[in-house]
Design a protein around this motif. Structure first.
Motif, PDB file in Angstrom:
ATOM      1  N   ALA A  99       0.820  -1.214   0.000  1.00 33.40           N
ATOM      2  CA  ALA A  99       0.000   0.000   0.000  1.00 33.40           C
ATOM      3  C   ALA A  99       0.853   1.264   0.000  1.00 33.40           C
ATOM      4  N   SER A 100       2.016   1.197   0.656  1.00 30.97           N
ATOM      5  CA  SER A 100       2.847   2.395   0.773  1.00 30.97           C
ATOM      6  C   SER A 100       3.634   2.706  -0.491  1.00 30.97           C
ATOM      7  N   VAL A 101       3.714   1.738  -1.426  1.00 30.09           N
ATOM      8  CA  VAL A 101       4.498   1.965  -2.652  1.00 30.09           C
ATOM      9  C   VAL A 101       3.682   1.709  -3.915  1.00 30.09           C
ATOM     10  N   SER A 102       2.364   1.569  -3.762  1.00 26.70           N
ATOM     11  CA  SER A 102       1.542   1.241  -4.931  1.00 26.70           C
ATOM     12  C   SER A 102       1.620   2.309  -6.008  1.00 26.70           C
ATOM     13  N   TRP A 103       1.940   3.540  -5.626  1.00 23.56           N
ATOM     14  CA  TRP A 103       2.063   4.629  -6.588  1.00 23.56           C
ATOM     15  C   TRP A 103       3.236   4.446  -7.551  1.00 23.56           C
ATOM     16  N   LEU A 104       4.135   3.506  -7.234  1.00 24.20           N
ATOM     17  CA  LEU A 104       5.273   3.241  -8.119  1.00 24.20           C
ATOM     18  C   LEU A 104       4.943   2.226  -9.207  1.00 24.20           C
ATOM     19  N   GLU A 105       3.882   1.457  -9.027  1.00 22.83           N
ATOM     20  CA  GLU A 105       3.568   0.398  -9.980  1.00 22.83           C
ATOM     21  C   GLU A 105       3.126   0.991 -11.317  1.00 22.83           C
ATOM     22  N   ILE A 184       5.757  15.522  -9.643  1.00 26.41           N
ATOM     23  CA  ILE A 184       4.303  15.620  -9.684  1.00 26.41           C
ATOM     24  C   ILE A 184       3.741  15.029 -10.974  1.00 26.41           C
ATOM     25  N   THR A 185       4.563  14.976 -12.024  1.00 27.14           N
ATOM     26  CA  THR A 185       4.133  14.385 -13.297  1.00 27.14           C
ATOM     27  C   THR A 185       4.605  12.945 -13.449  1.00 27.14           C
ATOM     28  N   GLY A 186       5.182  12.366 -12.387  1.00 28.19           N
ATOM     29  CA  GLY A 186       5.535  10.954 -12.394  1.00 28.19           C
ATOM     30  C   GLY A 186       6.903  10.618 -12.924  1.00 28.19           C
ATOM     31  N   GLU A 187       7.752  11.619 -13.206  1.00 31.26           N
ATOM     32  CA  GLU A 187       9.082  11.357 -13.759  1.00 31.26           C
ATOM     33  C   GLU A 187      10.074  11.022 -12.648  1.00 31.26           C
ATOM     34  N   MET A 188      11.010  10.131 -12.948  1.00 35.95           N
ATOM     35  CA  MET A 188      12.096   9.801 -12.021  1.00 35.95           C
ATOM     36  C   MET A 188      13.424   9.943 -12.757  1.00 35.95           C
ATOM     37  N   LEU A 213       9.920   7.678 -17.226  1.00 38.92           N
ATOM     38  CA  LEU A 213       8.765   8.564 -17.376  1.00 38.92           C
ATOM     39  C   LEU A 213       7.511   7.727 -17.606  1.00 38.92           C
ATOM     40  N   PRO A 214       6.362   8.179 -17.132  1.00 45.68           N
ATOM     41  CA  PRO A 214       5.124   7.467 -17.459  1.00 45.68           C
ATOM     42  C   PRO A 214       4.973   7.340 -18.972  1.00 45.68           C
ATOM     43  N   MET A 215       4.455   6.210 -19.442  1.00 45.74           N
ATOM     44  CA  MET A 215       4.318   6.005 -20.877  1.00 45.74           C
ATOM     45  C   MET A 215       3.439   7.082 -21.516  1.00 45.74           C
ATOM     46  N   SER A 216       2.566   7.689 -20.715  1.00 44.98           N
ATOM     47  CA  SER A 216       1.675   8.726 -21.258  1.00 44.98           C
ATOM     48  C   SER A 216       2.401  10.020 -21.578  1.00 44.98           C
ATOM     49  N   ALA A 217       3.699  10.118 -21.216  1.00 44.87           N
ATOM     50  CA  ALA A 217       4.452  11.344 -21.490  1.00 44.87           C
ATOM     51  C   ALA A 217       4.598  11.603 -22.987  1.00 44.87           C
ATOM     52  N   PHE A 218       4.530  10.546 -23.797  1.00 41.40           N
ATOM     53  CA  PHE A 218       4.661  10.680 -25.247  1.00 41.40           C
ATOM     54  C   PHE A 218       3.523   9.923 -25.918  1.00 41.40           C
ATOM     55  N   ALA A 219       2.853  10.590 -26.856  1.00 39.41           N
ATOM     56  CA  ALA A 219       1.743   9.954 -27.562  1.00 39.41           C
ATOM     57  C   ALA A 219       2.226   8.781 -28.400  1.00 39.41           C
ATOM     58  N   GLN A 220       3.397   8.920 -29.009  1.00 39.15           N
ATOM     59  CA  GLN A 220       3.978   7.851 -29.823  1.00 39.15           C
ATOM     60  C   GLN A 220       5.462   7.720 -29.464  1.00 39.15           C
TER      61      GLN A 220
END
Length: 253
Positions: A99-105, A184-188, A213-220
């Motif tokens: 529960a404490s790290v689910s935001w990383l999945e 805040i945008t999910g980048e590491m 980076l989250p896969m959503s950072a780039f459309a393609q």
């Protein structure tokens, strides 16, 4: 993009189709909504779910990006099985609960400089998910153009350093990434320390900037060795420069 756009095997396709149908039902969304979010046609989705046409890797990347879930598991496991065994990670990994790290999945677009071309960026995917058997987060790499060098291992999230560690231990041979907590945008951002293959069997220790980076950072997103002139090369290069320029990591001369 994924070179060759290969198809999944029949068994993989059946498992993924079942997982997608399950997610559609759980989220109470229509197939048209999912197709729109994943930027694929409804016909493509319908044929894949019915078994008339296998999923391609490119389609899976878009579905994973749209739903924020991992649809494939390492060979020998079932994509539809999720082990939610309770517990905490071992103390040496930070003693965290799921529960404490689910935001990383999730699935991350991973960038680093290419070892073979100073002007190129090497791009692939990294999946981070809970390993119910070992009660810790694990990671694995996929969509690498040099698939034989793909890594998998454990995720350490200690409270003291404020950083995240992706650690591979293969028969005592270590490889480690040290990353900042997500923005805040999910980048590491951080550093990867590994061995660079040279001539013959020669290996050289190297450290290089690394970004997840989250896969959503780039459309393609472009995958593999991304050269100058690629639609994403300039943006990828800017991300690499941020790592050192904004003091996410540094090299001591």
């Amino acid at each position: 993009m994924v070179q060759g756009d290969p198809y999944l095997s029949d068994s993989q396709n059946s498992a993924v189709a079942a997982r997608v149908r399950e997610e559609i039902a759980r989220r109470r969304i229509s197939r048209q909504r999912l197709a729109n979010d994943a930027r694929i046609s409804l016909s493509t989705l319908e044929k894949a779910l019915s078994g008339h046409r296998p999923f391609t890797l490119a389609t899976l990347i878009r579905l994973e990006q749209a739903m924020g879930v991992v649809l494939r598991e390492p060979a020998g496991t079932q994509a539809t099985v999720v082990n939610d065994k309770p517990g905490h990670a071992p103390e040496e990994l930070g003693a965290y609960s799921r529960a404490s790290v689910s935001w990383l999945e999730g699935t991350y677009l991973t960038l680093r400089p290419s070892f073979g071309d100073a002007k190129a960026i090497f791009a692939y995917c990294t999946e981070i998910a809970w390993d119910g058997e070992r009660t810790c987060l694990s990671f694995r790499e996929r969509e690498r153009s040099d698939a034989s060098f793909s890594q998998q291992g454990s995720v350490s999230v200690p409270h003291l350093s404020g950083h995240i560690y992706l650690v591979t231990n293969s028969s005592g041979q270590y490889r480690m990434a040290i990353l900042s907590r997500p923005s805040i945008t999910g980048e590491m951002f951080g550093l990867l320390t590994t061995l660079r293959a040279g001539q013959g069997s020669h290996l050289t220790p190297v450290s290089t900037p690394l970004a997840l980076l989250p896969m959503s950072a780039f459309a393609q997103p472009s995958l593999g060795r991304v050269l100058a002139g690629d639609q994403n090369h300039e943006a990828y290069s800017a991300i690499m420069h941020r790592i050192i320029g904004e003091n996410y990591a540094g090299f001591v001369g």
